[in-house]
Design an enzyme around this catalytic site. Sequence first.
Site, PDB file in Angstrom:
ATOM      1  N   PHE A  51      -0.057 -15.864  -5.881  1.00 41.77           N
ATOM      2  CA  PHE A  51       0.675 -16.606  -4.869  1.00 41.77           C
ATOM      3  C   PHE A  51       2.162 -16.249  -4.817  1.00 41.77           C
ATOM      4  CE2 PHE A  51      -2.625 -19.662  -6.497  1.00 41.77           C
ATOM      5  CZ  PHE A  51      -3.485 -19.537  -5.424  1.00 41.77           C
TER       6      PHE A  51
ATOM      7  N   PRO B 254      -3.054 -19.581 -12.811  1.00 41.74           N
ATOM      8  CA  PRO B 254      -2.246 -18.367 -12.706  1.00 41.74           C
ATOM      9  C   PRO B 254      -1.637 -18.200 -11.322  1.00 41.74           C
ATOM     10  CG  PRO B 254      -4.209 -17.912 -13.943  1.00 41.74           C
ATOM     11  CD  PRO B 254      -4.344 -19.332 -13.462  1.00 41.74           C
ATOM     12  N   CYS B 255      -0.332 -17.909 -11.307  1.00 42.98           N
ATOM     13  CA  CYS B 255       0.418 -17.947 -10.061  1.00 42.98           C
ATOM     14  C   CYS B 255       0.684 -16.576  -9.465  1.00 42.98           C
ATOM     15  CB  CYS B 255       1.755 -18.663 -10.279  1.00 42.98           C
ATOM     16  SG  CYS B 255       2.825 -17.857 -11.501  1.00 42.98           S
ATOM     17  N   GLN B 256       0.320 -15.497 -10.164  1.00 40.89           N
ATOM     18  CA  GLN B 256       0.694 -14.173  -9.676  1.00 40.89           C
ATOM     19  C   GLN B 256       0.140 -13.891  -8.283  1.00 40.89           C
ATOM     20  OE1 GLN B 256      -0.517 -14.852 -12.653  1.00 40.89           O
ATOM     21  NE2 GLN B 256       0.722 -13.881 -14.235  1.00 40.89           N
TER      22      GLN B 256
END
Length: 383
Positions: free
Chosen positions: A88, A84-86
């Site tokens: 970053f 999950p990239c949220q």
Amino acid sequence: MPYNELTCSELFCGAGGLSEGFQRAGFGIISAVDFDEHAAATMRLSHPNTNVFHQKIEDITKEDLLRGSGLRRGGLDVLSGGPPCQAFSVYNHQRGFHDERSGLFRQYLRIVEELQPKFIVMENVAGILSLDEGRAVVEMHKKLASLGYHVEHRILKSEDYGVPQERRRVFFLGNRLGLPIRWPKITHGDGPGLKPFVKVWDAISDLPALKILENGEGKAYRTEPKSEYQKLMRVGVDRVSNHHAPFLAPINLERIAHIPPGGSWRDIPMHLLPAGMKRAKRSDHTKRYGRLKKDGLASTILTKCDIHWGAYIHPTQARSLTVREAARLQSFPDNFKFCGSRFEQFRQVGNAVPPILAQAVAGAVAATLRKTPLEKRELQYVG
């Protein structure tokens, strides 16, 4: 599974954009994992031959991922995934390592250690390179090196590979076979020998026109395919799904009536602007209330195509984008049917790796593996 088929398992699979690209490049997707029930349902629907686990990544074992494949530890060709990239993302103004999602890349590293795949392919937002001076990136490289992997990372631009959208993502490629890292060659652009960029109208002009709140589910296409891209998106499909025009408040309809193709909030009369934007500098919020241009690229598709967030107004119609239009701009083929509420569908589309970009990366990995001597391809560790 055929003897000569390359194998891949995906962690944090979402709706399956990365898996779709790897499948197109000749990989069999033996297993996939995601904690989101709607994304897992979409993945099952689009990849019926894949063992899809709707579980927390912490509960997944190497036995789960290899179940029914005939593979042992060390036999998997590729372990892919996009933690999950949220945490970053530069769009998250509270981003940081205090966000529990920021540590999920360590679960990916745990499974690399347990599985010992030949190749690793991991994707994330470019913001991971700058957060806390690249702390996560340093940790990943250090851990993977200790496991015997040579790893490189690069930012790839989706539009360079035929996706009709400006989207930057960082990919980490590595292997433990002592092979060079091959990156996909750019195929689209303005330079010599390149195909033209795929534009917005190349992607969505054949989809049915809709009015606000009109449901286009099951409708016939508006026209025959008008581009090679549309032909590719429509293979095996003759009706449209996930095509429902979102609600827009009357004030927003009045606002967008002033916005030409390529225009934005700057074209809205001052008295119609939201209160907060009346104080904005003309250089701020460059994508808000943006209307797409037929001959332009879409801006990055986020987890909801809210016109207050960015350029998500249809080029010719008085509405925002549908899930299907967002999926087209992400390069999902029309045979993908996204599950859950429209909110969940938009989230799956926005979180995904564009399948065409994934295919380019997977093709480079497949070319490396297929040129590897058979004795290296069949190397397995006991454990």
